[in-house]
Scaffold this active site. Structure first.
Site, PDB file in Angstrom:
ATOM      1  N   CYS A 104       6.728   1.614   1.205  1.00  0.00           N
ATOM      2  CA  CYS A 104       6.592   0.577   0.168  1.00  0.00           C
ATOM      3  C   CYS A 104       6.396   1.217  -1.193  1.00  0.00           C
ATOM      4  CB  CYS A 104       5.375  -0.319   0.441  1.00  0.00           C
ATOM      5  SG  CYS A 104       5.319  -0.996   2.086  1.00  0.00           S
ATOM      6  N   ILE A 105       7.366   1.985  -1.671  1.00  0.00           N
ATOM      7  CA  ILE A 105       7.156   2.685  -2.939  1.00  0.00           C
ATOM      8  C   ILE A 105       8.025   2.095  -4.035  1.00  0.00           C
ATOM      9  CG2 ILE A 105       6.240   4.970  -2.471  1.00  0.00           C
ATOM     10  CD1 ILE A 105       9.198   5.706  -1.752  1.00  0.00           C
TER      11      ILE A 105
END
Lengths: 105, 409
Positions: A104-105
């Site tokens: 989740c970047i």
């Protein structure tokens, strides 16, 4: 960084609100976190996902993405969202006592 | 003769070729670079095309012009990599042998991965701004648009340049204001994240920005399908968001040649050691840039910092010495906030974006996590920096390792 209190114990949380120390985790605590996340009952299907996430984390040091969960855990995406509403990877990793998936970047 | 093969002549591949060419002895080394196209696009420029700040022409140059003399350029698709035989099979099924391989095949958008996204309305009421054709068509459409509900939709993480969707909205706010029609446009962000950005502090600051600019955010939205007839996004939990104009950030995936090689993860990104940049379990194969599965942002600045690490490690590796350079996940992103202003964020694997000054404590000239005009000029100047310094492998005055100097925790 915050903390959470469960049955007289204060546990450290990371910046994302997940358990800071994986050693603090146990199945009762998982039920507690799930309840706080609005999931009152953890079914066998919930546990299958939670345990799968923990296994992958042990092996690879990161929790799997939703796409990988769907591909490998045998639970389809729609069901994942029913089990862990509003973000299965984030929610399930939180209940599993793991950091937020790095994907989740 | 030893053979270095670089797959992909984009930001990462071009930088590596330019850094390594001067130090690898020509008598001893042959360097080959493979790319599918003669055109090199400055991808950060795509963001500005829909608003007429840049034309598509401003974002493209001939690829060969930026590659060093002496490197063999092969313009071809790649069928697959055979790491066991140390060779790469091209689209025409001819093969290239290598002793060392650098995979720099990047990432691309895949609207076909989402039900109902890629249909006859694609390019009419649904657009992307991550491809030359997409961003140009969106620009043409916006010129004649009379207003309505504009939804920027992020399908799934990770995406190239995770701040770009926010920048698009900030620039759209300024664009419609200048055209005197801001009151006729609803701006929305629909994201699978819990907030505006991936890191908590920056998410809060950027979230406040969105609110001030009257941009609505729908967080935690797992996009299941797009209904083009009803013009709505449908989530896995059946919640819906309607749109008049959809600006989609589709699923990003690594190159299909990675899948055909059986080397990628579920999104065709190559499992890579996050510190050394060596491909997991493969001999003499490095991976750089968007092609990796690293938990760092997919962005040119990140690739630039990686290139310095890879350069050092590559030279040590070919001499049989242990690799000593360690990538720390450093990212440094200018964020356009519209009306001639911008923000700057600087972070790595462990430290989230913090406020402060950059690169000099107390001086700047750039301010971190705060809006200023000079940050905007930093972004515009970056196009020149990209073509003239960065691609050519010339050192910039920013270290590959993130510094805490000037940051306030």
């Amino acid at each position: 960084m915050g903390t959470m209190s469960v049955v007289g114990k204060t546990l450290a949380l990371d910046a994302d609100g997940h358990l800071a120390n994986r050693a603090d985790w146990n199945e009762d605590l998982a039920r507690e976190i799930a309840a706080q996340e609005g999931i009152p009952l953890l079914t066998p299907q919930h546990w299958a996902v939670i345990n799968y996430m923990r296994t992958i984390f042990e092996k690879e040091g990161d929790a799997p993405s939703i796409r990988r969960l769907t591909k490998e855990s045998g639970v389809d995406t729609k069901t994942l969202y029913q089990l862990f509403p509003k973000g299965p990877a984030k929610r399930a990793s939180k209940i599993a006592g793991l950091p937020k998936p790095k994907g989740c970047i | 003769m030893r053979h270095l093969l670089i797959l992909g002549g984009g930001t990462a591949g071009t930088m590596m070729a330019n850094k390594l060419a001067p130090v690898l002895d020509e008598q001893e080394w042959q360097m080959t670079i493979v790319d599918i196209s003669e055109k090199h696009y400055y991808q950060p420029g795509f963001l500005f095309v829909p608003f007429g700040t840049y034309s598509l022409r401003d974002t493209v140059k001939p690829r060969r012009q930026y590659l060093p003399a002496g490197v063999k350029v092969v313009i071809s698709g790649i069928d697959h990599i055979e790491p066991g035989r140390k060779e790469v099979v091209l689209s025409d099924l001819s093969t290239l042998k290598y002793d060392y391989l650098i995979i720099a095949t990047g990432a691309d958008i895949h609207p076909e991965q989402t039900e109902g996204l890629l249909d006859e309305e694609w390019g009419k009421s649904k657009f992307d701004f991550y491809t030359p054709r997409g961003t140009e068509r969106l620009g043409q459409f916006l010129k004649g648009w009379q207003g309505g509900k504009l939804v920027v939709s992020i399908t799934e993480m990770p995406i190239k340049c995770p701040v770009a969707p926010l920048e698009f909205l900030f620039l759209a706010d300024a664009y419609f204001t200048k055209r005197g029609m801001r009151d006729k446009v609803d701006l929305h962000l629909v994201t699978p994240l819990s907030g505006a950005f991936t890191k908590p502090k920056a998410s809060q600051v950027l979230g406040d920005f969105l609110e001030r600019k009257k941009i609505t955010v729908t967080p935690d939205f797992g996009l299941a399908r797009v209904d083009s007839k009803e013009k709505k996004l449908v989530a896995w939990d059946d919640t819906e968001v309607g749109y008049d104009l959809l600006v989609s950030v589709p699923t990003n995936m690594g190159d299909a040649c990675i899948e055909r090689s059986g080397l990628g993860n579920e999104l065709n990104f190559v499992p890579t050691d996050k510190e050394t940049l060596l491909a997991d379990g493969l001999e003499n194969v490095f991976v750089i840039g968007d092609a990796t599965n690293l938990p760092s942002s997919k962005a040119g600045s990140v690739t630039h910092f990686q290139s310095e690490i890879l350069f050092e490690n590559f030279l040590e590796h070919i001499e049989g010495r242990p690799m000593t350079a360690r990538f720390d996940g450093h990212a440094n992103c200018f964020i356009e906030s519209g009306f001639g202003k911008g923000l700057l964020i600087d972070f790595n694997y462990l430290t989230e974006p913090l406020p402060g000054e950059f690169p000099l404590p107390g001086v700047g000239p750039f301010s971190l996590l705060k809006e200023s005009s000079i940050n905007h000029y930093g972004k515009l100047m970056f196009r020149w920096t990209y073509w003239n310094l960065l691609l050519r492998g010339i050192e910039l005055p920013i270290g590959s390792a993130m510094s805490m100097a000037g940051k306030r925790a």
